[in-house]
Design a protein around this motif. Structure first.
Motif, PDB file in Angstrom:
ATOM      1  N   THR A 219       2.383  42.072  48.430  1.00 30.08           N
ATOM      2  CA  THR A 219       1.663  41.673  47.211  1.00 30.08           C
ATOM      3  C   THR A 219       0.515  42.647  46.923  1.00 30.08           C
ATOM      4  OG1 THR A 219       2.189  39.428  47.837  1.00 30.08           O
ATOM      5  CG2 THR A 219       0.594  39.669  46.073  1.00 30.08           C
ATOM      6  N   ALA A 220      -0.151  43.112  47.994  1.00 29.41           N
ATOM      7  CA  ALA A 220      -1.253  44.063  47.802  1.00 29.41           C
ATOM      8  C   ALA A 220      -0.742  45.340  47.148  1.00 29.41           C
ATOM      9  CB  ALA A 220      -1.912  44.375  49.145  1.00 29.41           C
ATOM     10  N   VAL A 221       0.433  45.796  47.556  1.00 31.62           N
ATOM     11  CA  VAL A 221       1.008  47.005  46.937  1.00 31.62           C
ATOM     12  C   VAL A 221       1.319  46.715  45.460  1.00 31.62           C
ATOM     13  CG1 VAL A 221       2.916  48.675  46.967  1.00 31.62           C
ATOM     14  CG2 VAL A 221       1.975  47.826  49.135  1.00 31.62           C
ATOM     15  N   MET A 222       1.849  45.513  45.206  1.00 37.22           N
ATOM     16  CA  MET A 222       2.194  45.146  43.825  1.00 37.22           C
ATOM     17  C   MET A 222       0.945  45.170  42.931  1.00 37.22           C
ATOM     18  SD  MET A 222       4.026  41.675  42.625  1.00 37.22           S
ATOM     19  CE  MET A 222       2.532  40.711  42.404  1.00 37.22           C
ATOM     20  N   TYR A 223      -0.179  44.559  43.413  1.00 38.66           N
ATOM     21  CA  TYR A 223      -1.414  44.538  42.618  1.00 38.66           C
ATOM     22  C   TYR A 223      -1.968  45.943  42.425  1.00 38.66           C
ATOM     23  CZ  TYR A 223      -1.577  39.506  42.272  1.00 38.66           C
ATOM     24  OH  TYR A 223      -1.286  38.211  41.943  1.00 38.66           O
ATOM     25  N   TYR A 224      -1.853  46.752  43.449  1.00 41.35           N
ATOM     26  CA  TYR A 224      -2.342  48.128  43.344  1.00 41.35           C
ATOM     27  C   TYR A 224      -1.594  48.857  42.214  1.00 41.35           C
ATOM     28  CZ  TYR A 224      -3.691  52.872  44.395  1.00 41.35           C
ATOM     29  OH  TYR A 224      -4.182  54.139  44.288  1.00 41.35           O
ATOM     30  N   LEU A 225      -0.262  48.651  42.202  1.00 44.90           N
ATOM     31  CA  LEU A 225       0.548  49.326  41.171  1.00 44.90           C
ATOM     32  C   LEU A 225       0.230  48.790  39.785  1.00 44.90           C
ATOM     33  CD1 LEU A 225       3.998  49.522  43.016  1.00 44.90           C
ATOM     34  CD2 LEU A 225       2.348  51.366  42.647  1.00 44.90           C
ATOM     35  N   LYS A 226      -0.064  47.453  39.707  1.00 41.78           N
ATOM     36  CA  LYS A 226      -0.366  46.825  38.411  1.00 41.78           C
ATOM     37  C   LYS A 226      -1.652  47.363  37.801  1.00 41.78           C
ATOM     38  CE  LYS A 226       2.093  42.540  37.995  1.00 41.78           C
ATOM     39  NZ  LYS A 226       2.098  41.125  38.292  1.00 41.78           N
ATOM     40  N   LYS A 227      -2.587  47.810  38.666  1.00 37.20           N
ATOM     41  CA  LYS A 227      -3.866  48.335  38.159  1.00 37.20           C
ATOM     42  C   LYS A 227      -3.634  49.566  37.287  1.00 37.20           C
ATOM     43  CE  LYS A 227      -6.350  48.785  41.944  1.00 37.20           C
ATOM     44  NZ  LYS A 227      -7.409  49.044  42.889  1.00 37.20           N
ATOM     45  N   GLY A 228      -2.460  50.184  37.508  1.00 33.96           N
ATOM     46  CA  GLY A 228      -2.082  51.323  36.672  1.00 33.96           C
ATOM     47  C   GLY A 228      -2.834  52.603  36.990  1.00 33.96           C
ATOM     48  N   GLU A 229      -3.509  52.654  38.151  1.00 34.86           N
ATOM     49  CA  GLU A 229      -4.208  53.897  38.522  1.00 34.86           C
ATOM     50  C   GLU A 229      -3.185  54.969  38.814  1.00 34.86           C
ATOM     51  OE1 GLU A 229      -6.951  53.600  41.795  1.00 34.86           O
ATOM     52  OE2 GLU A 229      -7.879  51.845  40.896  1.00 34.86           O
ATOM     53  N   LYS A 230      -3.594  56.214  38.637  1.00 30.26           N
ATOM     54  CA  LYS A 230      -2.697  57.317  39.005  1.00 30.26           C
ATOM     55  C   LYS A 230      -2.575  57.334  40.513  1.00 30.26           C
ATOM     56  CE  LYS A 230      -2.207  61.167  35.967  1.00 30.26           C
ATOM     57  NZ  LYS A 230      -2.499  62.541  35.752  1.00 30.26           N
ATOM     58  N   PHE A 231      -1.385  57.472  41.018  1.00 25.88           N
ATOM     59  CA  PHE A 231      -1.262  57.548  42.477  1.00 25.88           C
ATOM     60  C   PHE A 231      -0.215  58.573  42.861  1.00 25.88           C
ATOM     61  CE2 PHE A 231       1.892  54.404  41.170  1.00 25.88           C
ATOM     62  CZ  PHE A 231       3.008  54.804  41.890  1.00 25.88           C
ATOM     63  N   SER A 232      -0.326  59.017  44.099  1.00 24.62           N
ATOM     64  CA  SER A 232       0.723  59.910  44.586  1.00 24.62           C
ATOM     65  C   SER A 232       1.667  59.070  45.437  1.00 24.62           C
ATOM     66  CB  SER A 232       0.099  61.070  45.377  1.00 24.62           C
ATOM     67  OG  SER A 232       0.329  60.915  46.750  1.00 24.62           O
ATOM     68  N   LEU A 233       2.958  59.265  45.232  1.00 25.29           N
ATOM     69  CA  LEU A 233       3.972  58.495  45.954  1.00 25.29           C
ATOM     70  C   LEU A 233       3.844  58.713  47.464  1.00 25.29           C
ATOM     71  CD1 LEU A 233       6.354  56.626  45.497  1.00 25.29           C
ATOM     72  CD2 LEU A 233       7.824  58.619  45.239  1.00 25.29           C
ATOM     73  N   GLU A 234       3.548  59.950  47.828  1.00 28.31           N
ATOM     74  CA  GLU A 234       3.402  60.278  49.248  1.00 28.31           C
ATOM     75  C   GLU A 234       2.291  59.429  49.876  1.00 28.31           C
ATOM     76  OE1 GLU A 234       3.638  62.420  46.825  1.00 28.31           O
ATOM     77  OE2 GLU A 234       4.657  64.284  47.408  1.00 28.31           O
ATOM     78  N   ASP A 235       1.131  59.350  49.167  1.00 33.69           N
ATOM     79  CA  ASP A 235      -0.032  58.643  49.719  1.00 33.69           C
ATOM     80  C   ASP A 235       0.223  57.137  49.786  1.00 33.69           C
ATOM     81  OD1 ASP A 235      -1.300  61.001  49.968  1.00 33.69           O
ATOM     82  OD2 ASP A 235      -2.743  60.696  48.327  1.00 33.69           O
ATOM     83  N   ILE A 236       0.850  56.598  48.769  1.00 37.41           N
ATOM     84  CA  ILE A 236       1.096  55.149  48.758  1.00 37.41           C
ATOM     85  C   ILE A 236       2.086  54.797  49.878  1.00 37.41           C
ATOM     86  CG2 ILE A 236       3.006  54.776  47.111  1.00 37.41           C
ATOM     87  CD1 ILE A 236       1.185  52.771  45.707  1.00 37.41           C
ATOM     88  N   CYS A 237       3.090  55.605  50.084  1.00 34.30           N
ATOM     89  CA  CYS A 237       4.057  55.342  51.163  1.00 34.30           C
ATOM     90  C   CYS A 237       3.377  55.462  52.518  1.00 34.30           C
ATOM     91  CB  CYS A 237       5.234  56.318  51.088  1.00 34.30           C
ATOM     92  SG  CYS A 237       6.337  55.976  49.713  1.00 34.30           S
ATOM     93  N   ALA A 238       2.561  56.490  52.673  1.00 32.30           N
ATOM     94  CA  ALA A 238       1.889  56.703  53.966  1.00 32.30           C
ATOM     95  C   ALA A 238       0.904  55.561  54.243  1.00 32.30           C
ATOM     96  CB  ALA A 238       1.163  58.046  53.963  1.00 32.30           C
ATOM     97  N   SER A 239       0.166  55.116  53.209  1.00 28.18           N
ATOM     98  CA  SER A 239      -0.831  54.058  53.408  1.00 28.18           C
ATOM     99  C   SER A 239      -0.160  52.721  53.698  1.00 28.18           C
ATOM    100  CB  SER A 239      -1.722  53.931  52.168  1.00 28.18           C
ATOM    101  OG  SER A 239      -2.336  55.161  51.887  1.00 28.18           O
ATOM    102  N   PHE A 240       0.935  52.433  52.970  1.00 28.12           N
ATOM    103  CA  PHE A 240       1.690  51.204  53.233  1.00 28.12           C
ATOM    104  C   PHE A 240       2.233  51.237  54.666  1.00 28.12           C
ATOM    105  CE2 PHE A 240       6.111  49.737  53.685  1.00 28.12           C
ATOM    106  CZ  PHE A 240       5.913  48.362  53.604  1.00 28.12           C
ATOM    107  N   GLN A 241       2.788  52.364  55.029  1.00 24.59           N
ATOM    108  CA  GLN A 241       3.406  52.484  56.359  1.00 24.59           C
ATOM    109  C   GLN A 241       2.371  52.284  57.476  1.00 24.59           C
ATOM    110  OE1 GLN A 241       7.016  54.433  57.268  1.00 24.59           O
ATOM    111  NE2 GLN A 241       5.955  56.167  58.137  1.00 24.59           N
ATOM    112  N   ARG A 242       1.162  52.820  57.247  1.00 16.98           N
ATOM    113  CA  ARG A 242       0.136  52.648  58.281  1.00 16.98           C
ATOM    114  C   ARG A 242      -0.182  51.167  58.479  1.00 16.98           C
ATOM    115  NH1 ARG A 242      -5.719  52.769  59.175  1.00 16.98           N
ATOM    116  NH2 ARG A 242      -6.119  52.522  56.956  1.00 16.98           N
ATOM    117  N   SER A 243      -0.365  50.440  57.363  1.00 16.20           N
ATOM    118  CA  SER A 243      -0.685  49.005  57.476  1.00 16.20           C
ATOM    119  C   SER A 243       0.469  48.232  58.104  1.00 16.20           C
ATOM    120  CB  SER A 243      -0.956  48.397  56.101  1.00 16.20           C
ATOM    121  OG  SER A 243      -2.140  48.897  55.597  1.00 16.20           O
ATOM    122  N   ALA A 244       1.690  48.572  57.719  1.00 17.24           N
ATOM    123  CA  ALA A 244       2.856  47.827  58.215  1.00 17.24           C
ATOM    124  C   ALA A 244       3.059  48.055  59.705  1.00 17.24           C
ATOM    125  CB  ALA A 244       4.103  48.250  57.435  1.00 17.24           C
TER     126      ALA A 244
END
Ligand code: KG4
Ligand code: ZN
Length: 337
Positions: A219-244
């Motif tokens: 859900t946190a990833v979903m809300y982050y994406l909804k904010k519509g901020e520019k993001f890099s796919l690499e960073d979002i995958c790496a950050s999600f993976q670290r938390s998981a």
């Protein structure tokens, strides 16, 4: 002793022949990933139908590759559960028919225990007692095994499995199914500190909770994406993976310490993850066992191997075997009569 293994619990049809619970003579898998990809997840009806088409040719192929005649096998091991009911029924029906015609023992195997058994098909198998971290699309389990018949679930997920979280987050990011390997690949190029996603630990000082939760992170990833901020796919995958992954590693190591057990077995599809493997490989004094990649994801060699325990312990042959779709480990060990 050669055992034929059959696996149809989810979206892979698999058949294999294993000798003496150790040597993989053949391991054939037909993946249905392409059939399910348009739906970004497994469609049970499609899975069952594909198993029906695949199962007989695949059994033939596995016997041929093992250079083994059907009459020379000592028994037929089949996954009973957990998994998709319709899919499991295809494998079980095929196994029952073969056992009946060939007059061979029928051995029911638990899919999760079979994943753990995959480490026993390697050059240096683990020895009991050990802790097992079983991480797949359907399960996130921490187990303590003192023997094949003394297995305790120490922790599990209270909602989504870790592999499921990977698959769902990949879908949100528009990546292909299954999401685990794709996120893992993108994550290698990203900054894992770029975004602070929550680490859901649920640690309870009194109870020493070893359970996991992944729906909050999703859900946190979903809300982050909804904010519509520019993001890099690499960073979002790496950050999600670290938390998981960090919570998986922390709890597993804490359990090893609590139980005074230094042998750890990683099992299930998510055990293919580069960072998860590397994280544990760095821990000094840990006797780590991870099966090779092709034995981490669903296959029938692990089922045939686990099934070999049945004849060894003289527990087998029940023509009335039934399937079960939910995790059942508290009541049973790996091999069923
Ligand atoms: O054990 P498995 O083949 O099937 C089940 O019994 O679920 O596991 C499949 C799961 C999928 O969710 C897939 O996304 C995940 O394992 N997976 C990975 C990786 N490779 C497969 N997850 C994270 N990183 C990977 N490299
Ligand atoms: Zn599996």
């Amino acid at each position: 002793m050669k055992i034929l293994g059959i696996e149809t619990s989810c979206d892979e049809t698999a058949a294999a022949v294993v000798e003496d619970g150790k040597t993989v003579l053949s391991s054939c898998v037909i993946s249905q990933i392409d059939l399910h990809r348009p739906y970004a997840g497994v469609v049970p009806e499609i899975a069952s139908r594909a198993h029906v088409s695949n199962i007989v040719p695949l059994i033939r192929r596995s016997l041929k590759e093992a250079d083994c005649k059907a009459e020379n096998i000592s028994g037929i091991a089949v996954t009973r559960g957990p998994g998709l009911a319709g899919a499991l029924l295809v494998g079980l029906s095929a196994a029952k028919a073969l056992a009946f015609v060939l007059e061979k023992p029928l051995i029911g195997v638990d899919h999760l225990m079979a994943h753990i058994y995959a480490s026993f098909l390697t050059e240096s198998p683990p020895s009991f007692p050990f802790i097992a971290l079983l991480v797949s699309g359907g399960h996130t389990l921490l187990l303590r095994l003192r023997s094949w018949t003394d297995c305790t679930v120490m922790g599990t997920t209270i909602d989504d499995a870790v592999g499921e979280a990977y698959d769902k987050v990949a879908r949100m990011l528009g990546l292909s199914y299954p999401g685990g390997p794709v996120i893992d690949e993108w994550a290698q190029k990203g900054n894992e500190r770029a975004i602070e996603f929550p680490k859901i630990t649920m640690y309870n000082k009194k109870k020493g909770n070893y359970n996991f939760s992944y729906s909050g992170l999703k859900t946190a990833v979903m809300y982050y994406l909804k904010k519509g901020e520019k993001f890099s796919l690499e960073d979002i995958c790496a950050s999600f993976q670290r938390s998981a992954l960090s919570v998986l590693q922390e709890k597993t190591l804490r359990l090893c310490e609590q139980e005074h057990i230094s042998t750890l077995v990683l099992a299930g599809g998510v055990a293919a993850n580069k960072n998860l493997r590397a994280g544990f490989q760095k821990i000094p004094g840990l006797d780590l066992h991870i099966p090779p990649l092709k034995l981490c994801t669903d296959n029938a060699a692990m089922v045939a191997g686990m099934g070999s325990i049945g004849p060894m312990e003289k527990i087998f042959d029940n023509p009335d075997l039934k399937i079960y779709s939910k995790q059942n480990l508290k009541m049973h060990e790996g091999v069923f009569v």
